[in-house]
Scaffold this motif. Structure first.
Motif, mmCIF file in Angstrom:
data_model
loop_
_atom_site.group_PDB
_atom_site.id
_atom_site.type_symbol
_atom_site.label_atom_id
_atom_site.label_comp_id
_atom_site.label_asym_id
_atom_site.label_seq_id
_atom_site.Cartn_x
_atom_site.Cartn_y
_atom_site.Cartn_z
ATOM 1 N N LEU B 241 75.563 115.327 -30.834
ATOM 2 C CA LEU B 241 75.039 116.589 -30.291
ATOM 3 C C LEU B 241 76.103 117.297 -29.448
ATOM 4 C CD1 LEU B 241 71.401 115.613 -29.217
ATOM 5 C CD2 LEU B 241 72.112 116.928 -31.218
ATOM 6 N N SER B 245 77.795 120.949 -30.163
ATOM 7 C CA SER B 245 77.678 122.021 -29.169
ATOM 8 C C SER B 245 79.041 122.616 -28.830
ATOM 9 C CB SER B 245 77.001 121.506 -27.897
ATOM 10 O OG SER B 245 77.871 120.637 -27.216
ATOM 11 N N VAL B 253 76.048 125.146 -38.144
ATOM 12 C CA VAL B 253 75.489 123.869 -37.688
ATOM 13 C C VAL B 253 74.255 123.535 -38.515
ATOM 14 C CG1 VAL B 253 74.352 122.730 -35.741
ATOM 15 C CG2 VAL B 253 76.360 124.175 -35.345
ATOM 16 N N ASP B 254 74.201 122.307 -38.973
ATOM 17 C CA ASP B 254 73.043 121.844 -39.735
ATOM 18 C C ASP B 254 71.924 121.559 -38.737
ATOM 19 O OD1 ASP B 254 72.627 119.364 -42.391
ATOM 20 O OD2 ASP B 254 71.146 120.454 -41.190
ATOM 21 N N GLU B 255 70.957 122.462 -38.652
ATOM 22 C CA GLU B 255 69.894 122.331 -37.633
ATOM 23 C C GLU B 255 69.042 121.101 -37.870
ATOM 24 O OE1 GLU B 255 71.091 125.431 -35.291
ATOM 25 O OE2 GLU B 255 69.592 123.882 -34.914
ATOM 26 N N HIS B 256 68.856 120.774 -39.138
ATOM 27 C CA HIS B 256 68.045 119.591 -39.458
ATOM 28 C C HIS B 256 68.731 118.338 -38.923
ATOM 29 C CE1 HIS B 256 65.630 116.699 -41.626
ATOM 30 N NE2 HIS B 256 66.732 116.174 -42.110
ATOM 31 N N ASP B 257 70.051 118.315 -39.097
ATOM 32 C CA ASP B 257 70.844 117.184 -38.610
ATOM 33 C C ASP B 257 70.746 117.043 -37.099
ATOM 34 O OD1 ASP B 257 74.177 116.066 -39.574
ATOM 35 O OD2 ASP B 257 72.196 115.142 -39.746
ATOM 36 N N VAL B 258 70.740 118.191 -36.433
ATOM 37 C CA VAL B 258 70.631 118.193 -34.959
ATOM 38 C C VAL B 258 69.275 117.629 -34.557
ATOM 39 C CG1 VAL B 258 70.416 119.722 -32.956
ATOM 40 C CG2 VAL B 258 72.286 120.058 -34.580
ATOM 41 N N GLU B 259 68.241 118.042 -35.259
ATOM 42 C CA GLU B 259 66.903 117.528 -34.950
ATOM 43 C C GLU B 259 66.802 116.033 -35.203
ATOM 44 O OE1 GLU B 259 66.109 120.751 -33.279
ATOM 45 O OE2 GLU B 259 64.542 119.209 -33.328
ATOM 46 N N LYS B 262 68.400 114.268 -32.296
ATOM 47 C CA LYS B 262 67.513 114.263 -31.120
ATOM 48 C C LYS B 262 66.404 113.225 -31.296
ATOM 49 C CE LYS B 262 68.220 119.054 -29.689
ATOM 50 N NZ LYS B 262 67.626 120.392 -29.512
#
Lengths: 202, 298
Positions: B241, B245, B253-259, B262
């Motif tokens: 993360l 950032s 940025v792959d938002e799914h990957d970020v989720e 998390k």
């Protein structure tokens, strides 16, 4: 900028903890955190928190830093200690040097302590070491932690006695890697050793 | 090598010297005192007794006792073993010369031992033992690296060799190289959770948090109670993360990957808290983890 290096004073408990950590892992390098405080002239190493008896990686270091910072102690991170793998290694390796350079200490330049294995072997077997068992290093002009610092151990004679006694009685020091293998083992307090040292030194 | 069918306690009870030695050899147990005791009983005071199993069995026992003698620094015994071996094989035999080199190493004559290994490798370049001993004798890291590379070129399936390479690379602070070597170890032992943890830690130290995350997750799947993997998962996911950032606006940025990252932090934190519940370290661990879980909502 004031480039005068501060002197380092190592408490008896921190000394014994480092010595036993290194002594009980004779074929591996050992590493750990230093907690303490500092004033205008001195860095006071109050506690040595053993982290590992292998080469530390970033996740392991971050875990140790995070846990140590959250312990109840009223102390801050002020440095890193290491004992090299080989008996005749007299300099810190590239990994502890990199760690020392990147330690998140708040307003004090971190100190790197290195154990001299030859001198430690003599100390733990109750012989008189000719060289200092622990050496201190600060940042040099090349931004490496290789500048020798003036270092003393509080109540050195009693500290040596406590180290010899703890080693011969097999009192263990549990580092974070040992603790991960068995979470019932007391890590950050190492109370067994602390009690033993207090009995001899006080 | 297949050892005797019975276990060691049974063999010891029966004082079956030959099979005790065979057992120790087959299981690669390094117990010099037991080896010497039963070796001497089997081979006699002059080490010249014949042995059931013939000359090859006797020579194997002589070698074993010789190495055990070196372990306890009984150089007189090791010399006796060498002499007996030489009577059978002759002084030019590789078997004798390898053992002689080991004795020279133990006596502190490293250069002489090295000369023997080099000589053997000239005529037998694939002699694995000689290569390994040369590596053990090397002191400086560049030389060790070169010898280990030579060994692995010929023995690329030796997972222990790759593990040794990983440790050597880590010593030098080369975590990228260490990760490469650990990948070979994991390929050889894909169900070994500690290997996945070690690979993940090397990858994270080298900056590849995404792949580190995968291996840390795999480690936890294989070993759900692995505390080091639990903390490791939090650290490498958080590392991912943080690295995301710091990417510039041009990077997608792959938002799914970020989720996912998390979710893994929360998952790791929950597992850690469950592990430490009711222990003296609970409040300290809870406080430490808050830094990571509080950031999830940002």
């Amino acid at each position: 900028m004031n480039s005068k290096k501060k002197n380092v004073d190592v408490s008896a408990e921190a000394f014994v903890s480092m010595a036993i950590h290194a002594g009980q892992n004779p074929t591996n390098e050992v590493h750990g955190l230093l907690l303490g405080s500092s004033n205008k002239d001195m860095i006071l190493v109050t506690k040595a928190v053993p982290v590992c008896h292998e080469i530390p990686t970033k996740p392991l270091l971050e875990t140790a830093l995070s846990l140590a910072s959250s312990s109840e102690e009223d102390l801050v991170i002020i440095g890193w200690y290491t004992a090299p793998k080989r008996l005749d290694d007299k300099h810190p390796g590239p990994v502890p040097l990199r760690i020392a350079a990147n330690l998140p200490t708040s307003d004090v330049e971190p100190v790197l302590l290195m154990i001299d294995n030859d001198a430690l072997a003599l100390c733990l077997t109750d012989e008189n070491p000719k060289d200092d068992v622990v050496k201190g290093f600060g940042k040099d002009f090349g931004q490496q932690w290789l500048e020798p610092l003036s270092l003393s151990v509080t109540n050195e004679k009693k500290a040596f006695e406590a180290a010899t006694s703890a080693f011969s009685n097999g009192i263990p020091v549990v580092d974070l890697v040992d603790h991960f293998e068995d979470t019932k083992r007391d890590w950050i307090g190492n109370n067994l050793l602390a009690t033993h040292v207090a009995k001899i030194v006080n | 090598m297949q050892g005797p069918d019975e276990d060691l306690p049974t063999l010891l009870k029966r004082n079956d010297h030959l099979n005790i030695l065979r057992y120790l050899r087959a299981q690669k147990i390094r117990d010099p005192d037991t080896t010497i005791h039963h070796g001497k009983a089997l081979l006699g005071p002059n080490l010249s007794n014949s042995v059931k199993g013939g000359e090859s069995a006797r020579l194997a026992c002589l070698e074993q006792v010789c190495l055990a003698a070196l372990d306890v620094q009984d150089h007189r015994l090791s010399e006796k073993c060498l002499s007996q071996l030489r009577l059978v094989t002759g002084k030019e035999a590789i078997r004798f010369r390898m053992l002689l080199a080991r004795c020279l190493e133990a006596a502190g004559e490293g250069d002489e031992a090295l000369a023997i290994y080099d000589n053997i490798l000239t005529t037998h370049p694939a002699n694995v033992l000689a290569l390994k001993r040369k590596y053990c004798l090397a002191e400086e890291a560049p030389e060790r690296m070169e010898l280990l590379n030579q060994y692995l070129e010929q023995n690329s399936s030796d997972a222990a060799g790759w593990y040794e390479m990983a440790q050597l690379r880590k010593e030098l602070g080369d975590f990228t190289g260490a990760a490469y070597a650990m990948e070979e170890v994991v390929l050889a032992s894909p169900m070994d959770a500690p290997a996945h943890v070690e690979l993940a830690e090397c990858l994270a130290s080298a900056g590849d948090y995404r792949l580190a995350r995968k291996h840390m997750t795999q480690a936890l799947e294989l070993s759900p109670k692995n505390t080091r993997a639990m903390f490791g998962l939090i650290m490498v996911s958080n590392g991912y993360l943080e690295s995301v950032s710091q990417l510039g606006k041009k990077h997608v940025v792959d938002e799914h990957d970020v989720e996912v990252a998390k979710a893994l932090i929360q998952y790791g934190a929950d597992k850690v808290l469950k592990t430490y519940k009711g222990t003296t370290m609970y409040s300290m661990v809870q406080k430490a983890l808050q830094t990571y879980t509080d950031n999830l909502s940002k």
